[in-house]
Each structure stands twice: as structure tokens, then as C-alpha cells.
Design an enzyme around this catalytic site. Sequence first.
Site, PDB file in Angstrom:
ATOM      1  N   ASP A   1      50.334  25.282  44.842  1.00  0.00           N
ATOM      2  CA  ASP A   1      51.321  23.921  44.574  1.00  0.00           C
ATOM      3  C   ASP A   1      50.255  23.002  43.634  1.00  0.00           C
ATOM      4  O   ASP A   1      49.211  22.578  44.107  1.00  0.00           O
ATOM      5  CB  ASP A   1      51.556  23.484  45.849  1.00  0.00           C
ATOM      6  CG  ASP A   1      52.150  21.876  45.365  1.00  0.00           C
ATOM      7  OD1 ASP A   1      51.962  21.267  44.406  1.00  0.00           O
ATOM      8  OD2 ASP A   1      52.343  21.540  46.753  1.00  0.00           O
TER       9      ASP A   1
ATOM     10  N   GLN B   1      49.143  18.053  42.490  1.00  0.00           N
ATOM     11  CA  GLN B   1      47.844  17.204  42.107  1.00  0.00           C
ATOM     12  C   GLN B   1      46.559  17.456  41.404  1.00  0.00           C
ATOM     13  O   GLN B   1      45.966  16.804  40.945  1.00  0.00           O
ATOM     14  CB  GLN B   1      47.488  16.595  43.443  1.00  0.00           C
ATOM     15  CG  GLN B   1      48.568  15.949  44.584  1.00  0.00           C
ATOM     16  CD  GLN B   1      48.640  14.455  43.889  1.00  0.00           C
ATOM     17  OE1 GLN B   1      48.095  13.886  43.012  1.00  0.00           O
ATOM     18  NE2 GLN B   1      49.850  14.079  44.696  1.00  0.00           N
TER      19      GLN B   1
ATOM     20  N   HIS C   1      51.931  19.517  51.439  1.00  0.00           N
ATOM     21  CA  HIS C   1      53.022  18.325  51.313  1.00  0.00           C
ATOM     22  C   HIS C   1      54.210  19.032  52.001  1.00  0.00           C
ATOM     23  O   HIS C   1      54.486  20.176  51.773  1.00  0.00           O
ATOM     24  CB  HIS C   1      53.420  18.087  49.926  1.00  0.00           C
ATOM     25  CG  HIS C   1      54.133  17.067  49.418  1.00  0.00           C
ATOM     26  ND1 HIS C   1      55.392  17.272  49.238  1.00  0.00           N
ATOM     27  CD2 HIS C   1      53.735  15.851  48.986  1.00  0.00           C
ATOM     28  CE1 HIS C   1      55.984  16.130  48.987  1.00  0.00           C
ATOM     29  NE2 HIS C   1      54.974  15.370  48.635  1.00  0.00           N
TER      30      HIS C   1
ATOM     31  N   CYS D   1      54.138  12.215  53.058  1.00  0.00           N
ATOM     32  CA  CYS D   1      54.780  13.563  52.866  1.00  0.00           C
ATOM     33  C   CYS D   1      54.017  14.630  53.244  1.00  0.00           C
ATOM     34  O   CYS D   1      54.115  15.715  52.963  1.00  0.00           O
ATOM     35  CB  CYS D   1      55.505  13.807  51.741  1.00  0.00           C
ATOM     36  SG  CYS D   1      56.801  12.643  50.927  1.00  0.00           S
TER      37      CYS D   1
ATOM     38  N   LYS E   1      53.726  13.280  37.665  1.00  0.00           N
ATOM     39  CA  LYS E   1      52.038  12.807  37.977  1.00  0.00           C
ATOM     40  C   LYS E   1      51.223  13.159  37.068  1.00  0.00           C
ATOM     41  O   LYS E   1      50.053  12.820  37.125  1.00  0.00           O
ATOM     42  CB  LYS E   1      51.946  13.769  39.336  1.00  0.00           C
ATOM     43  CG  LYS E   1      52.668  13.457  40.551  1.00  0.00           C
ATOM     44  CD  LYS E   1      52.470  14.199  41.436  1.00  0.00           C
ATOM     45  CE  LYS E   1      53.486  14.108  42.682  1.00  0.00           C
ATOM     46  NZ  LYS E   1      53.407  13.070  43.787  1.00  0.00           N
TER      47      LYS E   1
HETATM   48  N1  PMP Z   1      53.038  18.788  46.290  1.00  0.00           N
HETATM   49  C1  PMP Z   1      52.225  17.571  46.418  1.00  0.00           C
HETATM   50  C2  PMP Z   1      50.571  18.149  46.618  1.00  0.00           C
HETATM   51  C3  PMP Z   1      52.442  16.468  45.996  1.00  0.00           C
HETATM   52  O1  PMP Z   1      51.425  15.616  46.068  1.00  0.00           O
HETATM   53  C4  PMP Z   1      53.687  16.160  45.610  1.00  0.00           C
HETATM   54  C5  PMP Z   1      54.016  14.740  45.540  1.00  0.00           C
HETATM   55  N2  PMP Z   1      53.522  13.896  46.312  1.00  0.00           N
HETATM   56  C6  PMP Z   1      54.803  17.310  45.301  1.00  0.00           C
HETATM   57  C7  PMP Z   1      54.294  18.581  46.041  1.00  0.00           C
HETATM   58  C8  PMP Z   1      56.134  16.993  45.117  1.00  0.00           C
HETATM   59  O2  PMP Z   1      56.219  16.436  44.082  1.00  0.00           O
HETATM   60  P1  PMP Z   1      57.644  16.084  43.611  1.00  0.00           P
HETATM   61  O3  PMP Z   1      58.144  14.842  44.522  1.00  0.00           O
HETATM   62  O4  PMP Z   1      57.500  15.359  42.299  1.00  0.00           O
HETATM   63  O5  PMP Z   1      58.522  17.190  43.634  1.00  0.00           O
END
Ligand code: PMP
Length: 410
Positions: A204, A207, A127, A368, A230
Amino acid sequence: MSVLPPLDVTRIRKDFPILERGMRGKRLAFLDSAASAQKPRPVIDTLSHVYSHEYANIHRGVYELSERATRRYEEAREKVAALLGAASPREIVFTRNATESINLVASSWGRQNVGEGDEILVTHMEHHANIVPWQLLCEERGAKLRVVPIDDDGALCMDELEKRIGPRTRLVSVVHVSNALGTINPVQDIVRIAHERGVPVLLDGAQSVPRMAVDVAALDCEFYVFSGHKLYGPSGIGVLYGKAELLEAMPPYQGGGEMIRTVSFEGSTWNDVPNKFEAGTPAIAEAIGLGAAVDYVRELGLERIARHEAELLDYGTERLLELPGLRLIGTAREKIGVLGFVVDGVHPHDLATILDQHGVAVRAGHHCAQPVMQRFGVPATTRASLGVYNDREDLDQLVEGVREAIEVFR
Ligand code: PMP
């Protein structure tokens, strides 16, 4: 071996008030939990209860309300520590989200440990939140970002990972579960390989935490991050897990109240961890709400949640592949409930718009993760992602909507 009963989705759906509302005259099929999950009644009620009965600023007041709010906030930290299997709540830093957690590590640990000519290793499926903070750091320090490739199914090329860890690698920073592809990475192996070469690891977990049991002690990773929103919790609250000795050695991220022990114009000294990293008034009610979300998923059982998603993923995959001209993006063997796809002749945004007419909420775009789109040669995908409240009916509604879109554009 005891067999766990499956999730009672009919009952679970009653916990989520938003699912009672229709969408465009249809039943709402909410299939965008990878972007943000809906909130169950216990989380909503907790927020309302805190503001109605227990709210005050924390850590500072000597009066009952402030002490009570402080207690609830610190209890939430304990719940998160237990969820992740952390050795101590001191290893849990509250942030705004996974993004801020990674930025904290890049800014604090990174500036202390990464210099000219050093390397940070990420993967092609990250991401943007696990790419851009490292790019900024590399630019500032004269370091280099290196990337582990992925194969045509969207699985990580593990032999390439091994090859790319060199004498200048300072950190391996990898997504546990990809939001764009659904791939579950073999993080236990990744940590072992990195540690054999003396390199720390950040995972990270944005998910993974909502979808599977995570144990940071067993993983032995140095850092682990996730977002509350999430995990069926409030937005505005996130988590950084860090091994205590690393957090203690790291300089502050932001300066202000709460993170200090003493302040004078000659200089200041820092509070203990984790408070050293929580400058200013934090997201008090949101942290307590996250504690309620942790209780909620633990009560359902993360193993049962994982099995529920796996079963629905199989069903959804099979049904989507009935459709002519549909190609799944992300077909790794180890996968969570994310179904990214493209359909010949239909733009992902048009598809998502038609699905919306069917009451189906999905995401269309690059999620993203633009390097993933580049890897698969597509500008965007349509993505349906699962949560505890989804059932086969949601996926049937999705398939019918896609079928109609195909007919419209034929
Ligand atoms: N890492 C991953 C794998 C994600 O899916 C996301 C959110 N789509 C993020 C980081 C970032 O999360 P946040 O926008 O809540 O900071």
C-alpha cells in the site's frame, strides 16, 4: 557524489494558489497532506485545459477530440508506469483510489486464490483500506486474517513477520509507509522474505508515492497501490500496479463497457489488461491531471522531496518535544513527515479546534487506523503531516498553537 540542491519552498508555495488565502485571519499552515495534498497550478490548469479544449469520451470515438483525449489518458498511464518503474503501462490500472485498488485485488485475485483455511497476512499498522477488504474476503472464503505486531516505537516486528508466514499464507499485504505513525517499512526485506516462501506481496503506497522514489521492478512486489489525491493530483483517480502475468490471469472486477472484447447473451469475452479492469467511462480528466501531478513531483525530484520532509520532520519533532506533556505516537527510526501526538489533559479534537483558530490545519482522530490507536492505548491522536509546500514557519505556527491549547486546559 553530486549534492542535490534543496527544494525552493518559497517558489513552490507560489505554485499552490490555495496557500495564498489566509485562514481565520492568519497565515494558512496546511499540515494535513497525509489526508489529501493541495494542488499545484499545473494540475489545476490541466483539468481546466482538458475540459475547455480536449474533452470527449475515450477509446470509442473515431473523431479528433476523442482520439486526443484517449491519447492524453494513455500518456498519463505511461507517466505513472515510469514513476513506479513498471515494466509496461499495461501493468497500470486506473481506479478511483488506493482503497478501490485493494478492493479490486481482494475481489478478483482473492476470490480466485484464497480458499477455506488459507491466510492473509497484514500488519498492526494498516489503514482500514488494507484491513477491511481482506476481512470481507476471509469471511466469504472461510480464510483467516493474521496480523504482524509492531513495537512501542511503531516499527514492524520483522522476526514476527517471518514467523507468521506459514504454508497457508496466500498473500502478504503491507503498508509501505504508515499514515498514522509515519513508519517506513523495510518493504524490500518483506518482499524477499515472502518470496522465499513463495508468497506474493501487495504494498500500500498511499503515503510513500508522494514522498519517496518507488521502483516496483526493484521491489519485485506483485501489487502496488496509491491514490492520485495524495500525490498533488485530483481526487477520484487511483492506481493499481500489478505484474502483467497476474493481471492477465485475474478475472474481471466489474462488468460493463470497455472491459469486454465481445458480448452476446450466450456469454462475453474480456478485453486485454489493463482495460479488462476499467469498466465504464473512467475518470478521464482526473487521470490526465494525475499525469500532470506526476510531472510536477518528478520535476521537483522525489529524492529532494524526501530530504525536504526529513529535515522538517527533525525540526518539528525537536520543537514539539519542547512542549510539556506532549507524547509523540510513532517514533520509528525510519519515518516520513508525519507527526502524530497526544497531549496530557487536552483531547485531540479540542487541540485541532484550537489549532484551527491559529490557521493551522491538522487532523485529529484515529486516521482510519483504529488498531494503531488500540496498540498505543489512545482513542485518537492529533496529526500534522508534511508536503512539499511546508516550511519551518508552518511548524512554528503549529507549536505556538499547541502551546496555547496547553495553557487553556491547564
Ligand atoms: N492507505 C494509506 C496508508 C492511507 O494513508 C490512505 C488514505 N488515508 C489509504 C490507504 C486510502 O486512501 P484513499 O482514501 O485515497 O483510498
